[in-house]
Scaffold this active site. Sequence first.
Site, PDB file in Angstrom:
ATOM      1  N   TRP A 242      -5.032   3.988   0.212  1.00 16.28           N
ATOM      2  CA  TRP A 242      -4.985   4.687   1.497  1.00 16.28           C
ATOM      3  C   TRP A 242      -6.351   5.022   2.069  1.00 16.28           C
ATOM      4  CZ3 TRP A 242      -7.611   8.989   0.305  1.00 16.28           C
ATOM      5  CH2 TRP A 242      -7.450   9.563  -0.969  1.00 16.28           C
TER       6      TRP A 242
ATOM      7  N   LYS B 163       1.909  -4.491   0.227  1.00 20.13           N
ATOM      8  CA  LYS B 163       2.484  -3.166   0.044  1.00 20.13           C
ATOM      9  C   LYS B 163       1.402  -2.142   0.305  1.00 20.13           C
ATOM     10  CE  LYS B 163       3.226   0.122  -2.354  1.00 20.13           C
ATOM     11  NZ  LYS B 163       3.041   1.597  -2.063  1.00 20.13           N
TER      12      LYS B 163
ATOM     13  N   SER C 252      -5.986   3.390  -8.285  1.00 16.70           N
ATOM     14  CA  SER C 252      -6.441   4.138  -9.458  1.00 16.70           C
ATOM     15  C   SER C 252      -6.393   3.275 -10.713  1.00 16.70           C
ATOM     16  CB  SER C 252      -5.556   5.374  -9.658  1.00 16.70           C
ATOM     17  OG  SER C 252      -4.255   4.991 -10.080  1.00 16.70           O
TER      18      SER C 252
ATOM     19  N   TYR D 158       3.210  -4.541 -16.109  1.00 13.33           N
ATOM     20  CA  TYR D 158       4.267  -5.212 -15.346  1.00 13.33           C
ATOM     21  C   TYR D 158       4.124  -6.731 -15.454  1.00 13.33           C
ATOM     22  CZ  TYR D 158       4.879  -0.618 -13.082  1.00 13.33           C
ATOM     23  OH  TYR D 158       5.091   0.719 -12.824  1.00 13.33           O
TER      24      TYR D 158
ATOM     25  N   GLU E 293      -9.128  -3.751  -8.731  1.00 17.13           N
ATOM     26  CA  GLU E 293     -10.320  -2.974  -8.355  1.00 17.13           C
ATOM     27  C   GLU E 293      -9.885  -1.527  -8.405  1.00 17.13           C
ATOM     28  OE1 GLU E 293     -12.415  -0.468  -6.618  1.00 17.13           O
ATOM     29  OE2 GLU E 293     -12.022  -1.498  -4.709  1.00 17.13           O
ATOM     30  N   CYS E 294     -10.372  -0.814  -9.415  1.00 15.75           N
ATOM     31  CA  CYS E 294      -9.834   0.508  -9.716  1.00 15.75           C
ATOM     32  C   CYS E 294     -10.879   1.610  -9.488  1.00 15.75           C
ATOM     33  CB  CYS E 294      -9.280   0.513 -11.132  1.00 15.75           C
ATOM     34  SG  CYS E 294      -7.911  -0.651 -11.351  1.00 15.75           S
TER      35      CYS E 294
ATOM     36  N   CYS F 297     -13.984   4.281  -3.149  1.00 15.85           N
ATOM     37  CA  CYS F 297     -13.914   3.868  -4.555  1.00 15.85           C
ATOM     38  C   CYS F 297     -15.271   3.955  -5.246  1.00 15.85           C
ATOM     39  CB  CYS F 297     -13.385   2.436  -4.655  1.00 15.85           C
ATOM     40  SG  CYS F 297     -11.796   2.159  -3.858  1.00 15.85           S
TER      41      CYS F 297
ATOM     42  N   GLU G  76     -12.823  10.894 -11.829  1.00 15.72           N
ATOM     43  CA  GLU G  76     -12.966  10.572 -10.411  1.00 15.72           C
ATOM     44  C   GLU G  76     -12.317  11.668  -9.565  1.00 15.72           C
ATOM     45  OE1 GLU G  76     -12.633   6.572  -7.721  1.00 15.72           O
ATOM     46  OE2 GLU G  76     -10.949   7.015  -9.038  1.00 15.72           O
TER      47      GLU G  76
END
Length: 500
Positions: free
Chosen positions: A169, A193, A247, A257, A269-270, A303, A403
């Site tokens: 977001w 999504k 995250s 998954y 990319e976290c 980020c 973070e």
Amino acid sequence: MLDRPTSKSGWEARAHALRIEGRAFIDGAYVASLSGKTFERRSPIDGRVIASVADCDQADVDRAVTAARRSFEAGVWRDQPPAAKKKVMLRFAELIRENLDLLALLETLDVGKVIGNSLAVDVPFCADCVQYYAELADKMMDEVAPVGPKDLAILRREPLGVVAAIVPWNYPLIISAWKLAPALVAGNSVVLKPAEQSPLSAIMLAGLAKQAGLPDGVFNVVPGFGESAGKPLGLHPDVDMVTFTGSTEVGKLMLRYAADSNMKRVSLECGGKSPHVVLADADLDAAASGIAWGIFYNQGETCHAGSRVLVHRSVHKALVEKIQTVQREQIGLGDPLDPAAQMGALIEEKHMERVLGYVDLARSEGATVTCGGTRVRRETGGYYVDATILDDARSDMRIAQEEIFGPVLVVIPFDTEAEALHGANDSIYGLAAAVWTQNMNAAHRFSSAIKAGTVWINAFDKSSLATPFGGFKQSGFGRDRSVHAVEKYMDFKTVWTAYS
């Protein structure tokens, strides 16, 4: 075209006149969720409901993936000549620019970033990204391997198939474009999504893509929550790849998954906890400016925000004072619809409370709250935290390890170069870093030794579509931006011909 507003009241009037599309976009059309369920989207600016958004679930994901698979297997996009793909994507970029003001307003209302940045950065960068990859469409070539004199081995690049793009977001338009554009130019079909906190610009993008000539089913958007829409995409047996930004915790779920379904490709990319290392000989004015903008821009919801400063003790206090001066004089917090504001609202109340919780934690850990650390503009109903500096911290504190994702800077003094380097790498993350020094020997020692995907020297947050972006360690793997990003959406096939 309406004249662009030049004042807060002008943007407010434009906002109140908006009729916002909140339906999903599947197989070339806007559609309600199959369940008929919706959720309210409240603006972080003032808490006002601005849209009713389709609450997609497994059934809607199945419908979108089926449309994407059908379009891919039919070759309606995959098999178009490169020049035709290029033409459609260039028109897509042009339409994004033609709708600059509307997309910028949607982005600001949805996520609370200031309108000036939405206009000057987020929408233009989205369009530039689509154009960049459009220009690659007729420039990607297969290869011929050096084999024997009676053999011909061709290395062909082929698209993967159906790509699920799950985006955060904080920069919805920019990061959507980072995923969507290279996946499309590679010939894939995409199911996007968006985060439930920021679905509106993605929904509009899909309509613009269809208007540009993208065939039905090639680009689909399923708004919804992570558990109801994101998880089904991650587990879907007919999705060939998930490209995810968000995250680290959810990134790890995407890996599970993939393992529990069809071993689909995953690109992540976290999180980040990017350090600045400020040596004693640094240009403190330049460093202070880079540090202040690097943490307070976009309310720290970035980020790779430079959220840690490791500074030589001899210049520690002087640097902190200069950072405060830059923030006070250049990065004022205000209403996101005010063209003069440089800091806006945090994304939602829960996140604001989380950020403020870290300020309380800092006090209990023994750090000093030099400035900020409070909720402001409470009377608006929005979610605002003023620019915050947590000084005299240590690397082993939680505020230096976790973070925070808000306008919160953690300052850690050091005495030796070895201590600084250890502190810079003392993190599970490795997304970005910066080194501030006039000594280029030291600069390059640090840039080589710091474990991060990007290391700036005497700068921060400079970027180009020509340079890859991504991280090391638990910041993830795979790269967005640059020509290299296309590679992860394709695979090599060897075609070997023996002849005499």
